[in-house]
Design a protein around this motif. Structure first.
Motif, PDB file in Angstrom:
ATOM      1  N   UNK A 108       0.794  -9.760  -4.233  1.00  0.00           N
ATOM      2  CA  UNK A 108       0.305 -10.204  -3.177  1.00  0.00           C
ATOM      3  C   UNK A 108      -0.748  -9.519  -2.298  1.00  0.00           C
ATOM      4  N   UNK A 109      -1.725 -10.275  -1.649  1.00  0.00           N
ATOM      5  CA  UNK A 109      -2.467  -9.411  -0.760  1.00  0.00           C
ATOM      6  C   UNK A 109      -1.929  -8.579   0.354  1.00  0.00           C
ATOM      7  N   UNK A 110      -0.844  -9.042   0.909  1.00  0.00           N
ATOM      8  CA  UNK A 110      -0.327  -8.274   2.218  1.00  0.00           C
ATOM      9  C   UNK A 110       0.304  -7.024   1.454  1.00  0.00           C
ATOM     10  N   UNK A 111       1.214  -7.272   0.321  1.00  0.00           N
ATOM     11  CA  UNK A 111       1.794  -6.096  -0.369  1.00  0.00           C
ATOM     12  C   UNK A 111       1.022  -5.014  -0.804  1.00  0.00           C
ATOM     13  N   UNK A 112      -0.378  -5.717  -1.225  1.00  0.00           N
ATOM     14  CA  UNK A 112      -1.449  -4.789  -1.884  1.00  0.00           C
ATOM     15  C   UNK A 112      -1.968  -3.704  -0.503  1.00  0.00           C
ATOM     16  N   UNK A 113      -1.963  -4.287   0.319  1.00  0.00           N
ATOM     17  CA  UNK A 113      -2.282  -3.468   1.508  1.00  0.00           C
ATOM     18  C   UNK A 113      -1.610  -2.552   1.941  1.00  0.00           C
ATOM     19  N   UNK A 114      -0.279  -2.837   1.971  1.00  0.00           N
ATOM     20  CA  UNK A 114       0.873  -1.892   2.597  1.00  0.00           C
ATOM     21  C   UNK A 114       1.125  -0.881   1.537  1.00  0.00           C
ATOM     22  N   UNK A 115       1.120  -0.978   0.361  1.00  0.00           N
ATOM     23  CA  UNK A 115       1.403  -0.067  -0.629  1.00  0.00           C
ATOM     24  C   UNK A 115       0.139   0.803  -0.760  1.00  0.00           C
ATOM     25  N   UNK A 116      -1.177   0.220  -0.750  1.00  0.00           N
ATOM     26  CA  UNK A 116      -2.154   1.120  -0.636  1.00  0.00           C
ATOM     27  C   UNK A 116      -2.397   1.941   0.400  1.00  0.00           C
ATOM     28  N   UNK A 117      -2.108   1.478   1.479  1.00  0.00           N
ATOM     29  CA  UNK A 117      -2.089   2.222   2.814  1.00  0.00           C
ATOM     30  C   UNK A 117      -1.224   3.501   2.762  1.00  0.00           C
ATOM     31  N   UNK A 118      -0.048   3.375   2.146  1.00  0.00           N
ATOM     32  CA  UNK A 118       1.063   4.397   1.888  1.00  0.00           C
ATOM     33  C   UNK A 118       0.278   5.458   1.057  1.00  0.00           C
ATOM     34  N   UNK A 119      -0.123   5.122  -0.052  1.00  0.00           N
ATOM     35  CA  UNK A 119      -0.913   5.857  -1.123  1.00  0.00           C
ATOM     36  C   UNK A 119      -2.027   6.759  -0.287  1.00  0.00           C
ATOM     37  N   UNK A 120      -2.697   6.178   0.381  1.00  0.00           N
ATOM     38  CA  UNK A 120      -3.880   6.690   1.189  1.00  0.00           C
ATOM     39  C   UNK A 120      -3.402   7.688   2.101  1.00  0.00           C
ATOM     40  N   UNK A 121      -2.273   7.359   2.977  1.00  0.00           N
ATOM     41  CA  UNK A 121      -1.711   8.473   3.734  1.00  0.00           C
ATOM     42  C   UNK A 121      -1.069   9.676   3.048  1.00  0.00           C
ATOM     43  N   UNK A 122      -0.500   9.657   2.063  1.00  0.00           N
ATOM     44  CA  UNK A 122       0.155  10.653   1.112  1.00  0.00           C
ATOM     45  C   UNK A 122      -1.225  11.426   0.504  1.00  0.00           C
ATOM     46  N   UNK A 123      -2.127  10.835  -0.010  1.00  0.00           N
ATOM     47  CA  UNK A 123      -3.105  11.387  -0.751  1.00  0.00           C
ATOM     48  C   UNK A 123      -4.182  12.243   0.158  1.00  0.00           C
ATOM     49  N   UNK A 124      -4.535  11.624   1.215  1.00  0.00           N
ATOM     50  CA  UNK A 124      -5.397  12.163   2.446  1.00  0.00           C
ATOM     51  C   UNK A 124      -4.483  13.456   3.100  1.00  0.00           C
ATOM     52  N   UNK A 125      -3.409  13.659   3.261  1.00  0.00           N
ATOM     53  CA  UNK A 125      -2.538  14.685   3.633  1.00  0.00           C
ATOM     54  C   UNK A 125      -3.046  15.879   2.523  1.00  0.00           C
ATOM     55  N   UNK A 126      -3.198  15.688   1.284  1.00  0.00           N
ATOM     56  CA  UNK A 126      -3.774  16.650   0.585  1.00  0.00           C
ATOM     57  C   UNK A 126      -5.257  16.496   0.456  1.00  0.00           C
ATOM     58  N   UNK A 127      -5.893  15.896   0.983  1.00  0.00           N
ATOM     59  CA  UNK A 127      -7.275  16.230   0.773  1.00  0.00           C
ATOM     60  C   UNK A 127      -7.872  15.284  -0.373  1.00  0.00           C
ATOM     61  N   UNK A 128      -7.149  14.316  -0.922  1.00  0.00           N
ATOM     62  CA  UNK A 128      -7.411  13.611  -2.207  1.00  0.00           C
ATOM     63  C   UNK A 128      -7.849  12.307  -1.806  1.00  0.00           C
ATOM     64  N   UNK A 129      -9.253  11.833  -2.098  1.00  0.00           N
ATOM     65  CA  UNK A 129      -9.827  10.591  -2.130  1.00  0.00           C
ATOM     66  C   UNK A 129      -9.105   9.510  -2.812  1.00  0.00           C
ATOM     67  N   UNK A 130      -8.802   8.416  -2.340  1.00  0.00           N
ATOM     68  CA  UNK A 130      -8.224   7.330  -2.921  1.00  0.00           C
ATOM     69  C   UNK A 130      -9.172   6.235  -3.179  1.00  0.00           C
TER      70      UNK A 130
END
Length: 288
Positions: A108-130
């Motif tokens: 579902x759209x809201x869940x996609x947003x929440x999980x993707x934001x979590x991935x972005x926060x993790x990956x950006x901490x390591x300089x990895x684009x998402x």
């Protein structure tokens, strides 16, 4: 040459009016074919660890396979996780992938947003684009009511704003796979235009196998700057194998080489259609 900052390629593609290729490897020979094609075409390449190879050998071995084969070429490449799950993202970050595509588009759209934001926060901490996906991409030959598959323009605007993704893969008429002789849905170029108008990040199209070169070039002209493909290249590899086997009882190595040669040619043709052929040399200067 490996580049741990492939996002700058995408910005160069936006400025230069071309698209980058992201292609999946399956074994040593297909990995070599992609890298040798990138070197031959002087094109950057996203070497994608995808949904076929992960069940076969796992993320770690696929990563090691790519690195090992890349040492033997001068191709400009980045290692990219394609359609990764949360657990695969964690493993890819630990291994040092250069780019990650997290796929929660089935949720579902809201869940996609929440999980993707979590991935972005993790990956950006390591300089990895998402990269993430919004909309649904059907399998070739399946009955499709396109209105329910296309990426929604308003959702795309909100999704990018709330997740912070670096690239957005959209559904605009592409499918996964190719059936020879079956005409595919033309790309919805007007939809690409409307999404580009409200989304500040580069757009991606998955499933470009079977899409005519003229439509690939049109999609680039309307704002798509990364394109993923697999089936056309696998079909080329298979055609090389079948042609070699038809000549008699050859050694397996000879047959695999025939597949590799055919796949190199097919991959170079993709780079040329996307307009990225001849662009790697200038990008390499910034890596050194």
């Amino acid at each position: 040459m490996r580049d741990p900052q492939p996002l700058r390629w995408v910005e160069a593609a936006r400025s230069g009016g071309y698209a980058l290729g992201g292609f999946n490897m399956h074994n040593d020979e297909t990995t070599q074919a992609l890298l040798q094609a990138a070197e031959k075409a002087d094109a950057p390449i996203f070497m994608q660890v995808g949904r076929a190879i992960i069940p076969h050998m796992g993320v770690k071995k696929a990563f090691e396979l790519t690195v090992r084969n890349a040492r033997e070429t001068d191709a400009l490449y980045a290692i990219h996780l394609d359609h990764g799950t949360w657990d695969e993202v964690l493993e890819a970050v630990r291994l040092g992938f250069d780019s990650i595509m997290f796929d929660a588009a089935h949720l579902p759209f809201e869940e996609n947003i929440a999980l993707t934001r979590r991935v972005v926060e993790l990956c950006h901490d390591y300089g990895i684009p998402v990269e993430a996906e919004l909309g649904k991409i059907p399998d070739v030959g399946a009955p499709v009511e396109w209105a329910s598959y296309y990426t929604d323009v308003h959702e795309a605007e909100r999704f990018v704003a709330e997740t912070g993704v670096d690239l957005l893969a959209i559904s605009a008429g592409v499918v996964h796979g190719v059936i020879p002789g079956l005409e595919q849905e033309p790309l919805a170029v007007d939809l690409i235009d409307r999404i580009r108008a409200v989304v500040p990040v580069p757009l991606v199209l998955h499933g470009i196998s079977g899409v005519p070169d003229a439509e690939i070039k049109e999609a680039v002209a309307h704002g798509v700057h990364k394109m993923n493909g697999d089936t056309d290249l696998r079909h080329a590899f298979r055609a090389g194998l079948e042609d070699a086997w038809s000549q008699g009882d050859l050694q397996l190595e000879e047959v695999l080489d025939a597949g590799r040669v055919r796949m190199i040619d097919a991959t170079v043709a993709k780079f040329e259609a996307m307009g990225s052929a001849g662009t790697a040399t200038a990008l390499k200067a910034a890596v050194r």
